[in-house]
Write an enzyme that holds these catalytic residues in place. Structure first.
Site, short mmCIF file in Angstrom:
data_model
loop_
_atom_site.label_atom_id
_atom_site.label_comp_id
_atom_site.label_asym_id
_atom_site.label_seq_id
_atom_site.Cartn_x
_atom_site.Cartn_y
_atom_site.Cartn_z
N TYR A 1 55.45 34.06 19.46
CA TYR A 1 56.33 35.21 19.24
C TYR A 1 57.69 34.69 18.78
O TYR A 1 57.76 33.76 17.98
CB TYR A 1 56.39 36.06 20.51
CG TYR A 1 56.91 37.46 20.27
CD1 TYR A 1 56.33 38.28 19.30
CD2 TYR A 1 57.99 37.95 20.99
CE1 TYR A 1 56.81 39.56 19.08
CE2 TYR A 1 58.47 39.22 20.78
CZ TYR A 1 57.88 40.03 19.81
OH TYR A 1 58.35 41.28 19.58
N LYS B 1 28.80 49.30 18.28
CA LYS B 1 28.73 48.75 16.92
C LYS B 1 29.57 47.47 16.84
O LYS B 1 29.15 46.48 16.23
CB LYS B 1 29.25 49.78 15.93
CG LYS B 1 28.96 49.44 14.47
CD LYS B 1 27.51 49.75 14.11
CE LYS B 1 27.28 49.68 12.62
NZ LYS B 1 25.99 50.24 12.23
#
Length: 765
Positions: free
Chosen positions: A40, A95
């Protein structure tokens, strides 16, 4: 399983231990402040600035290139209809799970609360910079056609509506091979289609690209034939409209070559099938009930070539054969779209793969002696590990050839290696194992069935068709627990301590005494021991009243294994009993031996353990690559513990020169191919991916597999018994339900193999 129990099990699966089926995990180190400052602020600014310079750098510095969005509005969920975005989320997560386990593609599922086409398209466009590809799912027709068309035109990443194109691609591959077997000309065949929704239309459209003539396709929907005098047809349906009005499905099927069903169950009668042309091709893909029952169809026509959407019949048209590998190939070349050339490449790759020799592990998984291209094998099986290395490269090449690939591949051998490495993190071997068990289920005795988790495992074994449980324990407790968990099937229950079993118990004691009377066993002891479930169950196996035995959940391993070794003989020619654990690691399945029996094996015993383990590895359809582990590398230590491993290797090299085995070698060198090749290029393991580790003692093997299990969360199947003449396997104390189910599957497969061995011996005699 009754409806309530099945519903409860499904809800628990999705809710526990963590809600949902997919999660996000870090791919970089984050242990130190330095790591976090790179992840970060301030370090993250650097890749941001590089992407500002060139937006394609997002593929270099972020997860975009391996991230697919599975997007729906929940308006056409399979079998459920318009249930809305929130209710469709479990399906979309499922899925995502398939994308990950079959092709190592990461997924965010996105459920959009919008039915308006313009708004839906705009929403997807706005979030598209996040993703490398978009899989549209469960969106009702005709809106799905327009949504896909616009997104393909307006975005520069791959977009596919799998409900349409997945089925079309798989059935097209099946059609090509079926026509070849039936000796029919694709330009002349007459095709009747039952169903005119998105999947049926996509199939028909792709068939046209294969060479089928549009005038030879007759299509029906719930209102009858698509005819030119109907005013309720969409523009896409009008392509297949005919100047026919009063024709029925039965009349259309007269002398037809192909029936494609994507509609409703049991609408194709035997009489209709009999009216079709010679060598008829029937794709009955309604689920769960096909347009005609498979067994009925094959009884009706001996010359039939048939496919369904079901896994319990030959030739399953399963979308998982397509979408993971199509997106894999598209992502790997940064394709800007999935075009017709790429779909056709997938079709041809699937069709060609069905004609190749099938790997032994696929034969094993489906209980076949040898799968061969023919009427019962016109498309590959979903568990075929070659799918990723055939379909994905074909799609990638088609993307390059058609000019939509932004990042072409040049080293195809390296690419294939990368694809194979992606398969290392899933549990395919467990699925292969259970699938093979289902091909010929056996009677499995559960010796501790009055334990709740053991009974749950037996229930799953029964309901999944893995085996036929035999329950041992306190009958009253078992019946109470069965009612509690909704296990309402009629299953045999035996309590060895009851008067009801006096006759059988005394018979078992007599048989055991006769076999062991010259080895210190007296009849009174034998009669006493037969009141114990492990003794009783082992004799059930010896006497042929059960095919296999699993036990050990509630007792320590030494306490459980003692009666087994007393009652069960060693296999012919075997002088030592040992165990192996199959660990599902990030690098693929690894076999570790001996994990439970021999504290300090000799060099001779180590060699025998290696040979027995190699046989088990082959049982799972893999070729063993064996490292004999030590704290020493190839003679670097004169210590006796290292020397005995070296002696075992010398024996194996001398008498089994074709076996890929070497050592003594340290574990890190065994598992690091580059390091091994650099330091010890002479080793038989150089350039080989080790899948089997033989440890010098029980402590190191047992500690290693349990560390892997707890620290790496690697699933374990085992300890698998090696060297016994009967299929008897022992759980670890407190094993999970899943582990016990897997061990029961091992026991069934073991019984299958021992039955084959016995038949072969009888034939030879």
């Amino acid at each position: 399983m009754n409806k309530y129990s099945k519903r409860r099990e499904a809800l628990l699966y999705h809710a526990k231990p963590t809600p949902g089926k997919i999660k996000v995990v870090p791919t970089k180190k984050y242990a130190t402040q330095r790591d976090l400052s790179l992840a970060y602020s301030p370090g993250v600014a650097e890749p941001c600035l590089e992407i500002v310079k060139d937006v394609n750098n997002a593929y270099k510095y972020t997860a975009k290139g391996n991230l697919v969005a599975v997007i729906t509005n929940g308006t056409a969920v399979l079998g459920l209809g318009d249930i809305g975005p929130e209710a469709s989320k479990p399906v979309m997560e499922g899925k995502g799970l398939l994308f990950k386990i079959f092709a190592d593609i990461d997924v965010f599922d996105i459920e959009i609360n919008e039915k308006n086409v313009d708004e839906f398209v705009e929403t997807v466009k706005r979030i598209s910079p996040t993703f490398g590809g978009i899989n549209l799912e469960d969106i009702k027709a005709p809106e799905s056609f327009e949504i896909e068309r616009r997104l393909k035109e307006e975005l520069n990443i791959p977009v596919m509506h799998d409900d349409q194109h997945g089925t079309a691609i798989i059935s097209s591959a099946a059609l090509l091979n079926a026509l070849e077997l039936a000796d029919k000309d694709i330009e002349k065949v007459k095709i009747v289609v039952s169903g005119a929704g998105s999947a049926a239309l996509a199939c028909a459209n792709l068939y046209l690209l294969l060479g089928v003539k549009v005038e030879n396709i007759v299509m029906f929907d719930v209102n009858g034939i698509l005819s030119n005098d109907r005013n309720d047809l969409s523009d896409l349906q009008k392509l297949y409209a005919k100047d026919l009005t009063a024709i029925t499905l039965a009349e259309a099927l007269k002398d037809a070559d192909v029936f494609l069903g994507l509609s409703a169950g049991n609408i194709l009668s035997p009489e209709m099938l009999l009216g079709m042309a010679k060598n008829p091709i029937v794709f009955a893909m309604a689920n769960p009930i096909p347009e005609i029952d498979y067994d009925l169809a094959v009884r009706t026509r001996e010359d039939l070539i048939m496919a369904t959407g079901r896994s319990d019949h030959p030739n399953q048209v399963n979308n998982v054969l397509g979408f993971p590998y199509i997106f894999r190939g598209a992502l790997d070349v940064r394709a800007t779209k999935i075009n017709e050339e790429m779909k056709m490449a997938a079709v041809k790759a699937l069709a060609a793969l069905a004609k190749e020799s099938v790997p032994e592990q696929v034969n094993i998984a489906y209980g076949e002696t040898k799968l061969l291209f023919g009427r019962d094998y016109i498309i590959p099986k979903p568990f075929d590990p070659r799918l990723i290395t055939r379909v994905a490269p074909a799609v990638a090449k088609a993307a390059m050839d058609s000019g939509v690939a932004l990042h072409p591949i040049f080293d195809w051998e390296k690419y294939e290696e990368e694809l194979l490495d992606r398969l290392g993190s899933d549990n395919k071997m467990v699925r292969l194992l259970t699938n093979r068990a289902k091909t010929d289920p056996k009677r499995v005795a559960f010796a501790e069935a009055d334990q709740l988790d053991v009974l749950k495992a037996a229930q799953i074994v029964h309901e999944e068709g893995i085996g036929f449980p035999i329950l041992l324990g306190n009958k009253e407790i078992i019946l109470e627990l069965k009612e509690e968990i909704g296990f309402d099937a009629e299953i045999p229950i035996f309590d060895p301590k009851t008067k009801e079993e006096d006759k059988r118990r005394l018979h078992y004691a007599e048989m055991f005494w006769r076999a062991r009377q010259r080895k210190g066993v007296n009849l009174l002891d034998a009669q006493k021991w037969m009141r114990e479930r492990n003794y009783f169950a082992a004799m059930m196996v010896n006497e042929g009243e059960a095919d296999a035995l699993v036990t050990g959940y509630s007792r320590s391993y030494p306490a459980t294994v003692k009666p087994i070794l007393q009652l069960i003989d060693r296999a012919p020619g075997i002088s030592i009993v040992a165990t192996t654990n199959m660990m599902m690691t990030n690098r693929g399945p690894m076999f570790l031996s001996d994990t439970a029996i021999n504290p300090e094996p000799t060099a001779d015993e180590l060699a025998k353990i290696a040979l027995m383990t190699a046989k088990t590895v082959r049982l799972f359809g893999m070729e063993p690559v064996i490292a004999m582990i030590s704290f020493s590398n190839f003679g670097s230590s004169p210590h006796p513990a290292a020397r005995k491993v070296r002696e075992a290797v010398d024996y194996l090299h001398k008498y089994y020169p074709d076996l890929i085995v070497d050592g003594e070698v340290q574990a890190d060198f065994a598992l690091n191919q580059e390091m091994l090749k650099q330091k010890f290029p002479f080793s038989k393991l150089a350039d080989k991916k080790v899948n089997t580790l033989i440890f010098p003692d029980l402590a190191s093997a047992n500690i290693t597999y349990k560390l892997l299990k707890e620290l790496d969360k690697a699933d374990s199947v085992g300890p698998i018994m090696l060297g016994l003449d009967k299929p008897v396997h022992i759980f670890q104390l407190g094993a999970s339900v899943e582990e016990m189910v897997n061990m029961a599957a091992v026991a069934v497969v073991d019984a299958q193999e021992k039955q084959k061995r016995l038949k072969n011996l009888i034939v030879k005699k």
